[in-house]
Scaffold this motif. Structure first.
Motif, PDB file in Angstrom:
ATOM      1  N   CYS A  24      -8.886   5.376   8.638  1.00  0.00           N
ATOM      2  CA  CYS A  24      -8.399   6.106   7.464  1.00  0.00           C
ATOM      3  C   CYS A  24      -9.349   7.248   7.115  1.00  0.00           C
ATOM      4  CB  CYS A  24      -8.272   5.152   6.276  1.00  0.00           C
ATOM      5  SG  CYS A  24      -7.491   5.906   4.833  1.00  0.00           S
TER       6      CYS A  24
ATOM      7  N   ASN B 227      -6.616   2.706  -1.595  1.00  0.00           N
ATOM      8  CA  ASN B 227      -5.390   2.189  -0.998  1.00  0.00           C
ATOM      9  C   ASN B 227      -5.612   0.892  -0.232  1.00  0.00           C
ATOM     10  OD1 ASN B 227      -3.069   2.786   1.522  1.00  0.00           O
ATOM     11  ND2 ASN B 227      -2.473   2.689  -0.623  1.00  0.00           N
ATOM     12  N   PHE B 228      -6.691   0.799   0.513  1.00  0.00           N
ATOM     13  CA  PHE B 228      -6.914  -0.411   1.292  1.00  0.00           C
ATOM     14  C   PHE B 228      -7.473  -1.554   0.448  1.00  0.00           C
ATOM     15  CE2 PHE B 228      -6.033   2.388   4.731  1.00  0.00           C
ATOM     16  CZ  PHE B 228      -5.549   1.568   5.747  1.00  0.00           C
ATOM     17  N   ASP B 229      -8.072  -1.252  -0.685  1.00  0.00           N
ATOM     18  CA  ASP B 229      -8.431  -2.303  -1.641  1.00  0.00           C
ATOM     19  C   ASP B 229      -7.203  -2.816  -2.380  1.00  0.00           C
ATOM     20  OD1 ASP B 229     -11.064  -2.061  -0.929  1.00  0.00           O
ATOM     21  OD2 ASP B 229     -11.699  -0.981  -2.732  1.00  0.00           O
TER      22      ASP B 229
ATOM     23  N   GLN C  14       0.821  -1.209   0.000  1.00  0.00           N
ATOM     24  CA  GLN C  14       0.000   0.000   0.000  1.00  0.00           C
ATOM     25  C   GLN C  14       0.853   1.257   0.000  1.00  0.00           C
ATOM     26  OE1 GLN C  14      -3.784  -1.921   2.410  1.00  0.00           O
ATOM     27  NE2 GLN C  14      -3.338   0.231   2.739  1.00  0.00           N
TER      28      GLN C  14
ATOM     29  N   VAL D 251      -2.016   5.358   4.406  1.00  0.00           N
ATOM     30  CA  VAL D 251      -1.883   4.106   5.162  1.00  0.00           C
ATOM     31  C   VAL D 251      -1.090   4.281   6.454  1.00  0.00           C
ATOM     32  CG1 VAL D 251       0.078   3.324   3.738  1.00  0.00           C
ATOM     33  CG2 VAL D 251      -1.252   1.670   5.065  1.00  0.00           C
TER      34      VAL D 251
ATOM     35  N   CYS E 269      -8.835   6.321   0.580  1.00  0.00           N
ATOM     36  CA  CYS E 269      -8.791   5.211   1.536  1.00  0.00           C
ATOM     37  C   CYS E 269      -9.284   3.927   0.883  1.00  0.00           C
ATOM     38  CB  CYS E 269      -9.637   5.520   2.762  1.00  0.00           C
ATOM     39  SG  CYS E 269      -8.935   6.797   3.820  1.00  0.00           S
ATOM     40  N   ASP E 270     -10.389   4.023   0.147  1.00  0.00           N
ATOM     41  CA  ASP E 270     -10.916   2.836  -0.535  1.00  0.00           C
ATOM     42  C   ASP E 270      -9.910   2.301  -1.543  1.00  0.00           C
ATOM     43  OD1 ASP E 270     -13.281   3.001   0.890  1.00  0.00           O
ATOM     44  OD2 ASP E 270     -14.299   4.184  -0.655  1.00  0.00           O
TER      45      ASP E 270
ATOM     46  N   LYS F 212      -8.057   0.518   8.397  1.00  0.00           N
ATOM     47  CA  LYS F 212      -8.965   1.104   7.401  1.00  0.00           C
ATOM     48  C   LYS F 212     -10.061   1.913   8.080  1.00  0.00           C
ATOM     49  CE  LYS F 212     -11.801   0.021   3.368  1.00  0.00           C
ATOM     50  NZ  LYS F 212     -12.326  -1.032   2.459  1.00  0.00           N
ATOM     51  N   GLN F 213     -10.495   1.473   9.255  1.00  0.00           N
ATOM     52  CA  GLN F 213     -11.536   2.199   9.977  1.00  0.00           C
ATOM     53  C   GLN F 213     -11.069   3.587  10.420  1.00  0.00           C
ATOM     54  OE1 GLN F 213     -13.124  -0.200  13.185  1.00  0.00           O
ATOM     55  NE2 GLN F 213     -13.075  -2.062  11.946  1.00  0.00           N
TER      56      GLN F 213
ATOM     57  N   HIS G 290      -4.878  -4.562   8.889  1.00  0.00           N
ATOM     58  CA  HIS G 290      -5.494  -3.975   7.708  1.00  0.00           C
ATOM     59  C   HIS G 290      -6.911  -3.468   7.969  1.00  0.00           C
ATOM     60  CE1 HIS G 290      -7.895  -4.178   3.971  1.00  0.00           C
ATOM     61  NE2 HIS G 290      -6.807  -3.738   3.375  1.00  0.00           N
ATOM     62  N   ASP G 291      -7.760  -4.322   8.511  1.00  0.00           N
ATOM     63  CA  ASP G 291      -9.165  -3.962   8.683  1.00  0.00           C
ATOM     64  C   ASP G 291      -9.362  -2.874   9.740  1.00  0.00           C
ATOM     65  OD1 ASP G 291      -9.726  -5.824   6.760  1.00  0.00           O
ATOM     66  OD2 ASP G 291     -10.350  -7.392   8.164  1.00  0.00           O
TER      67      ASP G 291
END
Length: 217
Positions: A166, A190-192, A137, A147, A187-188, A163-164, A159-160
């Protein structure tokens, strides 16, 4: 006799399926470059298949893939020339845009910079490498991207959970001469990114391979 013909038919069908699976896979032609550079740098247990998954995600492994973000990205790893060309030339990579051996060493340089910039919380032990999801990322967003900030706020390299925490902004992902046609939250994106790198990398993972020194999640 009918059973024999049936078995031969099934065998032939399986061979055709495997052939179709790899016949038009441009990513496999870059495997020798990835192995030569990354295995030498990181050791025999390095899970190189994630790099092929990354190339698949970035460009579908097409050398002259058009860059929809309008940045003029080049090659299967979608390297932005104006950000990195001077640095590569200082390292003697004067033909990195057209010579595959130079291109993939340039890609390695950016991956090493991304590894160096990965959040300290992502170490999984005193002698074990950083978690790969955050590393990839960083390649996508840069060391000052969302990130590392999210991991700091989360207080954990998960990771999960990260993301919350971000908080990104909407960025253009499809730019034309008439302006931006599509926006996505950073955020979507980068974390995807790491999820898709992991997913696409499974196709190239050798059977029976396990992660030991390197941990993705």
């Amino acid at each position: 006799m009918q059973l024999l013909f049936l078995l031969l038919f099934i065998l032939s069908l399986n061979i055709q399926i495997l052939y179709a699976k790899y016949q038009f896979d441009d990513c496999l032609k870059y495997k020798p470059y990835i192995l030569n550079i990354f295995i030498k740098a990181y050791g025999l247990d390095y899970p190189w298949w994630f790099n092929l998954g990354q190339l698949k995600l970035e460009s579908n492994c097409k050398w002259y893939m058009f860059s929809y973000d309008g940045l003029g990205s080049i090659g299967p790893a979608q390297i932005v020339e104006r950000f990195h060309d001077a640095k590569f030339k200082q390292k003697g990579l004067t033909n990195w845009k057209v010579v595959p051996s130079e291109y993939f060493y340039a890609y390695f340089i950016l991956m090493q910079e991304s590894l160096d910039a990965t959040h300290p919380l992502c170490y999984t032990g005193p002698t074990i490498q950083k978690k790969m999801w955050a590393w990839f990322q960083i390649y996508n967003t840069g060391p000052k991207g969302v990130v590392n900030t999210a991991i700091t706020k989360a207080g954990i390299c998960n990771h999960d959970i990260a993301k919350q925490y971000c908080r990104g902004k909407n960025i253009c992902v499809y730019k034309t001469a008439n302006g931006c046609k599509q926006y996505r939250n950073s955020c979507d994106i980068n974390f995807d990114y790491s999820v898709l790198v992991y997913k696409y990398g499974q196709k190239y993972k050798p059977q029976g391979s396990i992660l030991s020194t390197w941990i993705f999640w």
